[in-house]
Design a protein around this motif. Structure first.
Motif, PDB file in Angstrom:
ATOM      1  N   GLY A  49       0.776  -1.231   0.000  1.00  0.00           N
ATOM      2  CA  GLY A  49       0.000   0.000   0.000  1.00  0.00           C
ATOM      3  C   GLY A  49       0.806   1.279   0.000  1.00  0.00           C
ATOM      4  O   GLY A  49       0.241   2.359   0.198  1.00  0.00           O
ATOM      5  N   GLN A  50       2.106   1.214  -0.270  1.00  0.00           N
ATOM      6  CA  GLN A  50       2.944   2.403  -0.157  1.00  0.00           C
ATOM      7  C   GLN A  50       3.104   3.184  -1.456  1.00  0.00           C
ATOM      8  O   GLN A  50       3.379   4.387  -1.429  1.00  0.00           O
ATOM      9  N   PHE A  51       2.936   2.517  -2.613  1.00  0.00           N
ATOM     10  CA  PHE A  51       3.141   3.179  -3.890  1.00  0.00           C
ATOM     11  C   PHE A  51       2.055   2.777  -4.881  1.00  0.00           C
ATOM     12  O   PHE A  51       1.420   1.735  -4.736  1.00  0.00           O
ATOM     13  N   VAL A  52       1.889   3.618  -5.884  1.00  0.00           N
ATOM     14  CA  VAL A  52       1.006   3.311  -7.010  1.00  0.00           C
ATOM     15  C   VAL A  52       1.800   3.505  -8.299  1.00  0.00           C
ATOM     16  O   VAL A  52       2.408   4.551  -8.507  1.00  0.00           O
ATOM     17  N   VAL A  53       1.807   2.476  -9.130  1.00  0.00           N
ATOM     18  CA  VAL A  53       2.361   2.581 -10.472  1.00  0.00           C
ATOM     19  C   VAL A  53       1.196   2.655 -11.440  1.00  0.00           C
ATOM     20  O   VAL A  53       0.210   1.931 -11.294  1.00  0.00           O
ATOM     21  N   TYR A  54       1.282   3.535 -12.424  1.00  0.00           N
ATOM     22  CA  TYR A  54       0.187   3.689 -13.359  1.00  0.00           C
ATOM     23  C   TYR A  54       0.724   3.925 -14.765  1.00  0.00           C
ATOM     24  O   TYR A  54       1.882   4.318 -14.955  1.00  0.00           O
ATOM     25  N   GLN A  55      -0.122   3.662 -15.719  1.00  0.00           N
ATOM     26  CA  GLN A  55       0.199   3.919 -17.112  1.00  0.00           C
ATOM     27  C   GLN A  55      -0.200   5.352 -17.442  1.00  0.00           C
ATOM     28  O   GLN A  55      -1.348   5.741 -17.242  1.00  0.00           O
ATOM     29  N   ARG A  56       0.737   6.135 -17.897  1.00  0.00           N
ATOM     30  CA  ARG A  56       0.458   7.511 -18.277  1.00  0.00           C
ATOM     31  C   ARG A  56       0.382   7.568 -19.795  1.00  0.00           C
ATOM     32  O   ARG A  56       1.386   7.402 -20.496  1.00  0.00           O
ATOM     33  N   ARG A  57      -0.820   7.792 -20.297  1.00  0.00           N
ATOM     34  CA  ARG A  57      -1.074   7.767 -21.737  1.00  0.00           C
ATOM     35  C   ARG A  57      -1.096   9.192 -22.275  1.00  0.00           C
ATOM     36  O   ARG A  57      -1.848  10.039 -21.778  1.00  0.00           O
ATOM     37  N   SER A  58      -0.266   9.455 -23.288  1.00  0.00           N
ATOM     38  CA  SER A  58      -0.097  10.801 -23.824  1.00  0.00           C
ATOM     39  C   SER A  58      -0.261  10.780 -25.336  1.00  0.00           C
ATOM     40  O   SER A  58       0.264   9.892 -26.008  1.00  0.00           O
ATOM     41  N   ASN A  59      -0.971  11.761 -25.846  1.00  0.00           N
ATOM     42  CA  ASN A  59      -1.088  11.908 -27.291  1.00  0.00           C
ATOM     43  C   ASN A  59       0.151  12.604 -27.847  1.00  0.00           C
ATOM     44  O   ASN A  59       0.667  13.541 -27.246  1.00  0.00           O
ATOM     45  N   PRO A  74       3.992   8.008  -4.570  1.00  0.00           N
ATOM     46  CA  PRO A  74       3.760   7.511  -3.211  1.00  0.00           C
ATOM     47  C   PRO A  74       2.281   7.604  -2.853  1.00  0.00           C
ATOM     48  O   PRO A  74       1.586   8.544  -3.256  1.00  0.00           O
ATOM     49  N   TYR A  75       1.796   6.645  -2.089  1.00  0.00           N
ATOM     50  CA  TYR A  75       0.397   6.653  -1.657  1.00  0.00           C
ATOM     51  C   TYR A  75       0.072   7.922  -0.870  1.00  0.00           C
ATOM     52  O   TYR A  75      -1.028   8.479  -1.004  1.00  0.00           O
ATOM     53  N   ASP A  76       0.995   8.385  -0.056  1.00  0.00           N
ATOM     54  CA  ASP A  76       0.744   9.558   0.785  1.00  0.00           C
ATOM     55  C   ASP A  76       0.875  10.873   0.032  1.00  0.00           C
ATOM     56  O   ASP A  76       0.732  11.945   0.625  1.00  0.00           O
ATOM     57  N   GLY A  77       1.139  10.810  -1.266  1.00  0.00           N
ATOM     58  CA  GLY A  77       1.289  12.032  -2.053  1.00  0.00           C
ATOM     59  C   GLY A  77       2.743  12.442  -2.167  1.00  0.00           C
ATOM     60  O   GLY A  77       3.629  11.892  -1.522  1.00  0.00           O
ATOM     61  N   GLY A  78       2.982  13.393  -3.002  1.00  0.00           N
ATOM     62  CA  GLY A  78       4.354  13.833  -3.225  1.00  0.00           C
ATOM     63  C   GLY A  78       4.694  13.719  -4.691  1.00  0.00           C
ATOM     64  O   GLY A  78       3.823  13.689  -5.565  1.00  0.00           O
ATOM     65  N   SER A  79       5.950  13.626  -4.972  1.00  0.00           N
ATOM     66  CA  SER A  79       6.425  13.703  -6.345  1.00  0.00           C
ATOM     67  C   SER A  79       6.095  12.443  -7.134  1.00  0.00           C
ATOM     68  O   SER A  79       6.421  11.324  -6.727  1.00  0.00           O
ATOM     69  N   ASN A  80       5.425  12.645  -8.275  1.00  0.00           N
ATOM     70  CA  ASN A  80       5.320  11.586  -9.274  1.00  0.00           C
ATOM     71  C   ASN A  80       6.620  11.545 -10.056  1.00  0.00           C
ATOM     72  O   ASN A  80       7.203  12.587 -10.349  1.00  0.00           O
ATOM     73  N   ARG A  81       7.032  10.374 -10.436  1.00  0.00           N
ATOM     74  CA  ARG A  81       8.242  10.287 -11.258  1.00  0.00           C
ATOM     75  C   ARG A  81       8.082   9.194 -12.297  1.00  0.00           C
ATOM     76  O   ARG A  81       7.395   8.191 -12.080  1.00  0.00           O
ATOM     77  N   PRO A  82       8.719   9.375 -13.457  1.00  0.00           N
ATOM     78  CA  PRO A  82       8.669   8.326 -14.477  1.00  0.00           C
ATOM     79  C   PRO A  82       9.477   7.115 -14.031  1.00  0.00           C
ATOM     80  O   PRO A  82      10.567   7.254 -13.461  1.00  0.00           O
ATOM     81  N   LEU A  83       8.938   5.940 -14.283  1.00  0.00           N
ATOM     82  CA  LEU A  83       9.632   4.701 -13.952  1.00  0.00           C
ATOM     83  C   LEU A  83      10.152   4.016 -15.210  1.00  0.00           C
ATOM     84  O   LEU A  83      11.306   3.589 -15.261  1.00  0.00           O
TER      85      LEU A  83
END
Length: 685
Positions: A49-59, A74-83
């Motif tokens: 439950g500490q992180f979320v990975v997601y697909q970022r779809r861009s045109n 991070p689940y608690d918020g903060g910086s998104n970063r590309p993986l």
């Protein structure tokens, strides 16, 4: 304003340099903005439950494609970063049980790869090449295996017709395509090669994938692990022996030693999306009843793996369940369903009760405002989901069953945050057919002034058993930006209002849904800001059916745009990719046994009444409502001398607007250009 938007559409499709010139802040949505839209999709919360990975779809304006990268937050918020980023396309991230590692699918340089990445270091490695692509990706609970499905080709049928030997170096035409079933094409894929999807497992630390199943008829879906990591459960249906009936499927289990699969369920109808409880004792699954109606809601059921009768959860909820996942302790299931145009995240206890946690899932389609959305849950009952609104596409949201939610992303702040978007208002009225309440939404043009009058577009959804909702829609926003009031609705036949409402058009479509739409226009006109002389109508697929039906029974529209319609139910049933498998549900009889009924319900039967100038558009590769359906209607209009235009989008299948960004603009642009041409306000004195 119409001419301004049409000009920007033309610029956006002409040169990349025009893109930068339309990015100034303020003002309504511009055509070139479509190329800047993004959405968050497939959010996967880590088991801890500490992180979320997601697909970022861009045109991408240069390639006219939607590209996907993997990002982490991070689940608690903060910086998104590309993986995971790069020149390829990256999808299906799935966490290891220890939350340290992910597997994902990479499509790079024309190759599909199974890859893994260690989250702390960002180091990645290739686990396997996937010549047939992959789906249903998942880790075994013990972390040793990765399961997936992959298409395996089979030899094409051969017929000895006495062809002579081909000389070395000779260039002959391709051999004939030979088929002996009705499953030879599918929309979005085109001609289907011979073969079947199979289940594979690959060692998580590297090694050759191993095929478990040997399917030679039917299709596999919904693969999931049992908690002991020794068996995989899946749904198997669509067999030739069942007439390729999409409502007939059973759940099976296969062990890692690839022994013969064991059939777990054998009930009338379809059992799908199997999920085994954490203690390994209970199977939860989605059940589609074997009924002969055009629509059937999917129920959530549980049954002991030790035997006994299934028990339906949420039996008093008159809505179809689309997704269900066990909680950590096996005391209930997280569920997703649509309710009155909203997509709901809820929690269903095994002993009864339903908690509605969120009602704003969605935002995973660029073009039209359909209901949508997905979620995942962690081992400590945190969730991650796609959250959306009428003014933005999907972002990642997280939360708990009873705690506050938090939104982790805002992927379109740099585009939509700078635009004056259409405001969307819920709107209801009583149908002229029987007084039943019908729901819809009004999108107001930016700068709307209720003391003025505006042209109106009625935009009709497809299906017909689907639903619109208060969701962002690139098409609706472009129509509103051009100065139109847009009404989009859920007439009877729509889902999310209960099975009875959906089946009020059973064996009678199109029918009273036409009355629902016409009375909706009356109710909106009565509010005083719509010019009754400037009414327009459009819709695609099922919405194209209803558009053609409407202009066959009324001449109140100044112009119509009939999108990818079914115009002749006999030709559709006998030639569409899904036609042969659904005639029994929509008609209950074959065309040759009741030709008069098929003709009565075909919009083509009303073409002799049409006086409305009509654009007809379709994807050039459409297999769902084949191109010849649109061509039949267009040619009939031409024979009758009705002002008409046929627009075919090259290379596009049925889903025109979501296939490539420029196709969304082509579709919306042609609709607006046609309405502009026949707007009475533009008529010369």
């Amino acid at each position: 304003m119409n001419r301004l938007l049409l000009a920007s559409l033309a610029c956006a499709l002409a040169t990349p340099s025009a893109f930068a010139s339309t990015q100034a802040s303020g003002g309504p949505l511009q055509a070139a903005d479509i190329f800047s839209l993004e959405m968050a999709s497939d959010p996967q919360i880590s088991p801890n439950g500490q992180f979320v990975v997601y697909q970022r779809r861009s045109n991408d304006i240069m390639t006219d494609r939607t590209r996907s990268a993997l990002w982490i937050a991070p689940y608690d918020g903060g910086s998104n970063r590309p993986l995971i980023t790069g020149a390829g396309d990256y999808s299906s991230p799935r966490w290891s049980p220890n939350s340290n590692q992910l597997v994902y699918i990479a499509n790079e340089d024309g190759q599909s790869l199974l890859k893994t990445v260690w989250v702390d270091s960002g180091r990645s490695a290739t686990l396997a090449h996937l010549p047939g692509g992959a789906g249903n990706l998942s880790w075994s609970p013990d972390g040793r295996w990765v399961a997936f499905t992959m298409f395996m080709s089979a030899p094409e049928p051969q017929v000895d017709i006495g062809m002579p030997a081909q000389p070395r170096g000779a260039e002959w035409a391709d051999p004939a395509l030979v088929d002996e079933t009705t499953r030879y094409e599918f929309d979005g894929a085109g001609e289907l090669p011979s073969g079947f999807t199979q289940i594979f497992v690959a060692p998580a630390d590297g090694g050759a994938p191993r095929q478990l199943t040997q399917v030679s008829d039917g299709s596999i879906s919904g693969v999931s692990w049992g908690p002991d990591s020794q068996a995989l459960y899946y749904s198997f249906g669509g067999r030739q022996a069942d007439g390729f009936d999409f409502r007939e499927a059973d759940i099976y289990a296969i062990t890692l030693d690839a022994s013969d699969p064991v059939q777990i369920t054998d009930y009338p109808g379809g059992e799908s999306s199997p999920r085994i409880s954490p203690d390994g004792e209970t199977l939860a699954y989605l059940s589609t009843p074997r009924v002969e109606t055009s629509h059937a809601d999917t129920d959530l059921k549980v049954v002991s793996l030790n035997g006994g009768e299934p028990r339906e959860l949420l039996s008093d909820l008159d809505r179809g369940i689309d997704q269900a996942e066990w909680d950590e302790r096996g005391r209930g299931l997280w569920v997703r369903f649509d309710d009155r145009g909203h997509t709901i995240l809820g929690y269903a206890g095994l002993n009864g009760g339903l908690d509605r946690v969120r009602d704003d899932l969605g935002g995973t389609t660029f073009g039209r405002p359909y209901t949508s959305g997905v979620f995942t849950v962690s081992d400590n009952d945190r969730w991650a989901a796609t959250l959306a609104s009428a003014t933005d596409l999907a972002n990642v949201g997280v939360g708990t069953r009873r705690g506050l939610a938090n939104r982790l992303t805002d992927v379109n702040a740099d585009v939509l945050g700078l635009r004056d978007l259409a405001e969307v208002e819920r709107f209801t009225w009583d149908s002229s057919a029987d007084g039943q309440e019908i729901e819809g939404w009004i999108a107001y043009p930016p700068g709307f002034d209720p003391s003025q009058t505006y042209p109106m577009i009625l935009e009709i959804h497809g299906g017909p058993h689907t639903a619109y909702g208060p969701q962002f829609s690139g098409e609706v926003q472009l129509y509103a930006a051009a100065g139109y009031v847009v009404l989009y609705t859920n007439p009877r036949g729509s889902t999310s209002y209960g099975e009875t409402f959906a089946n009020e058009i059973d064996k009678a479509y199109p029918g009273q849904d036409v009355d629902d739409l016409l009375s909706g226009i009356d109710a909106l006109v009565a509010r005083g800001f719509v010019d009754e002389e400037r009414l327009f109508v459009t819709g695609g697929s099922g919405g194209g059916v209803l558009t053609a039906q409407l202009i066959g029974v009324t001449d109140r529209f100044a112009a119509a745009a009939v999108g990818k319609p079914v115009i002749n139910w006999t030709s559709f049933t006998l030639a569409a990719d899904i036609g042969p498998s659904i005639y029994r549900y929509w008609f209950g009889v074959t065309p040759w046994d009741a030709p008069e009924e098929y003709w009565r319900r075909s919009p083509l039967s009303l073409v002799g009444n049409v006086e409305t100038p009509s654009l007809v558009f379709v994807g050039g590769e459409d297999r769902r409502t084949p191109v010849f359906e649109a061509e039949q209607y267009y040619n009939a209009l031409q024979i009758r001398g009705i002002d008409s235009r046929l627009v075919r989008i090259p290379g596009a299948y049925h889903g025109i607007a979501d296939s490539r960004p420029s196709r969304l603009l082509q579709k919306a642009g042609h609709v607006l250009a046609w309405f502009e041409q026949y707007d009475p306000a533009n008529a010369e004195d």
